[in-house]
Write an enzyme that holds these catalytic residues in place. Structure first.
Site, PDB file in Angstrom:
ATOM      1  N   CYS A   1     -29.977 -16.123 -13.017  1.00  0.00           N
ATOM      2  CA  CYS A   1     -28.790 -16.972 -13.045  1.00  0.00           C
ATOM      3  C   CYS A   1     -29.144 -18.407 -13.441  1.00  0.00           C
ATOM      4  O   CYS A   1     -29.476 -18.669 -14.588  1.00  0.00           O
ATOM      5  CB  CYS A   1     -28.067 -16.892 -11.713  1.00  0.00           C
ATOM      6  SG  CYS A   1     -26.361 -17.500 -11.785  1.00  0.00           S
TER       7      CYS A   1
ATOM      8  N   HIS B   1     -27.044 -10.910 -11.569  1.00  0.00           N
ATOM      9  CA  HIS B   1     -27.774 -10.823 -10.298  1.00  0.00           C
ATOM     10  C   HIS B   1     -28.285  -9.404 -10.060  1.00  0.00           C
ATOM     11  O   HIS B   1     -27.536  -8.545  -9.601  1.00  0.00           O
ATOM     12  CB  HIS B   1     -26.863 -11.237  -9.145  1.00  0.00           C
ATOM     13  CG  HIS B   1     -26.578 -12.700  -9.114  1.00  0.00           C
ATOM     14  ND1 HIS B   1     -27.258 -13.575  -8.295  1.00  0.00           N
ATOM     15  CD2 HIS B   1     -25.688 -13.449  -9.815  1.00  0.00           C
ATOM     16  CE1 HIS B   1     -26.797 -14.801  -8.492  1.00  0.00           C
ATOM     17  NE2 HIS B   1     -25.845 -14.755  -9.407  1.00  0.00           N
TER      18      HIS B   1
ATOM     19  N   SER C   1     -24.308 -20.526  -4.703  1.00  0.00           N
ATOM     20  CA  SER C   1     -23.890 -20.897  -6.051  1.00  0.00           C
ATOM     21  C   SER C   1     -22.439 -21.355  -6.114  1.00  0.00           C
ATOM     22  O   SER C   1     -22.007 -21.918  -7.120  1.00  0.00           O
ATOM     23  CB  SER C   1     -24.101 -19.719  -7.012  1.00  0.00           C
ATOM     24  OG  SER C   1     -25.470 -19.430  -7.169  1.00  0.00           O
TER      25      SER C   1
ATOM     26  N   GLU D   1     -30.117  -8.429  -7.725  1.00  0.00           N
ATOM     27  CA  GLU D   1     -30.091  -8.141  -6.283  1.00  0.00           C
ATOM     28  C   GLU D   1     -28.690  -7.817  -5.800  1.00  0.00           C
ATOM     29  O   GLU D   1     -28.500  -7.432  -4.640  1.00  0.00           O
ATOM     30  CB  GLU D   1     -30.646  -9.335  -5.494  1.00  0.00           C
ATOM     31  CG  GLU D   1     -29.686 -10.482  -5.248  1.00  0.00           C
ATOM     32  CD  GLU D   1     -29.390 -11.315  -6.477  1.00  0.00           C
ATOM     33  OE1 GLU D   1     -28.488 -12.166  -6.419  1.00  0.00           O
ATOM     34  OE2 GLU D   1     -30.057 -11.130  -7.514  1.00  0.00           O
TER      35      GLU D   1
END
Length: 366
Positions: free
Chosen positions: A246, A331, A45, A333
């Site tokens: 996201c 996020h 990203s 994760e």
């Protein structure tokens, strides 16, 4: 070797070179994480962005083989106040400087990162160039002011060909807009059978795989730069459960008719508080985005807001009123960051199970 960062507003920050000595241009952003620099640097990203680390010492525990979020980092460069030259950690295999040299990523150390961060917070993200001391500054500034931001970032970081990670659990199609390895890790740990597909995959191709669910990954840049993905999401809504993270969150909103806008300086770091409106609990989240979904009219579009950012009130999550679909801007994760929101993967598995038991009755009537 002395080098400099030149910004489009005419500001100049001088420092010492680390990593590659090539010139590099990009959008200058800042991230507030105290740790996790390896994951941050390798997060797709950050494609074409120059990352400013606000924490004063970066590289102190070195680089290891475990913490990469992508094989080839796509960042345009990094800026630190101080780069550790002698890291200390039992897993360390190289220094930050050595990694930057191997990956041909330029870096600057000795920069006043506090002053640079304050400038970005005041004026918004700025285009910048990392270069030597022998350039004509006026020409660089003029070039930066005329330079458009790239629109092909997702294409750069998405997988070139589809691939499968076999499992015995739910069949998940992960649309790769620049997916972090952490997302794959969390799906695999839950036994999912994962097929990773390109960013420009069609709805027909996805449905042909007969997935139990579709995950829309994180990724760089403006979500409106991938219109084919918006159309794909619109076409699969109601036909299969969807979970967006996201950039995937923004694409779900656009597919439902919402609008997105560029933020002044975005959310980047591992310490962003987010409130879950269903439970009234606050979680600390990992974030990396420069765009956000506009809040006006979401309910009329069938989206119920589930999460908001404590610091600025921006939308951090929603679910669809009718279809089995939800998404979050942060996020779950982590990688790096806290795992407060990791149970969202469990919610995705539960949604797939519920949808399958119901036979997707709602979906069939669409």
């Amino acid at each position: 070797m002395k080098r400099q960062l030149i910004l489009e507003d005419g500001s100049i920050f001088e420092g010492m070179a680390i990593g590659s000595d090539r010139d590099s241009t990009g959008e200058v952003v800042f991230t507030t994480g105290m740790t996790g620099y390896q994951e941050t640097l390798s997060d797709p990203s950050y494609c074409d962005q120059i990352i400013t680390f606000t924490y004063p010492l970066i590289g102190n525990y070195g680089i290891n083989h475990e913490d990469f979020e992508s094989i080839e980092p796509a960042a345009a460069g990094i800026i630190v106040s101080e780069a550790a030259s002698e890291p200390s950690h039992w897993q360390s295999t190289s220094t930050l400087d050595e990694l930057l040299r191997v990956k041909d990523i330029p870096g600057l150390t000795g920069i006043d990162t506090r002053a640079l961060t304050k400038k970005i917070r005041t004026h918004g993200t700025l285009k910048g160039k990392m270069c030597g001391m022998d350039v004509q500054v006026e020409k660089v500034i003029e070039s930066l002011q005329q330079m458009p931001l790239p629109t092909d970032q997702v294409q750069k970081v998405s997988t070139s060909t589809p691939y499968t990670l076999p499992g015995r659990g739910k069949r998940v199609v992960l649309v790769d807009f620049g997916a972090k390895r952490g997302i794959l890790r969390d799906l695999i740990e839950r036994g999912c059978d994962v097929t990773v597909v390109r960013y420009d995959v069609s709805a027909e191709e996805i449905l042909r795989l007969q997935p139990d669910g579709v995950m829309l990954s994180n990724g760089p840049g403006d979500p409106t730069d991938v219109p084919q993905a918006i159309e794909m999401v619109r076409s699969i809504l109601g036909k299969v459960p969807v979970f967006g993270i996201c950039l995937g969150h923004q694409l779900l909103g656009l597919a439902c008719g919402a609008k997105t806008m560029k933020m002044k300086f975005g959310h980047r770091g591992v310490n962003h508080p987010v409130k879950d409106l269903d439970t009234n609990k606050v979680m600390i989240t990992s974030q990396n985005h420069g765009y956000t979904v506009e809040p006006n009219g979401l309910e009329e579009l069938g989206l119920i807001v589930t999460h908001v950012a404590i610091n600025d009130g921006t939308i951090e999550g929603y679910r669809h009123k009718e279809f089995p679909a939800f998404s979050v801007q942060f996020h779950p994760e982590a990688s790096p960051g806290p795992t407060d929101s990791n149970d969202l993967f469990e919610q995705f598995l539960a949604l797939m199970s519920t949808s399958k038991k119901a036979g997707n009755v709602l979906c069939q009537n669409v």
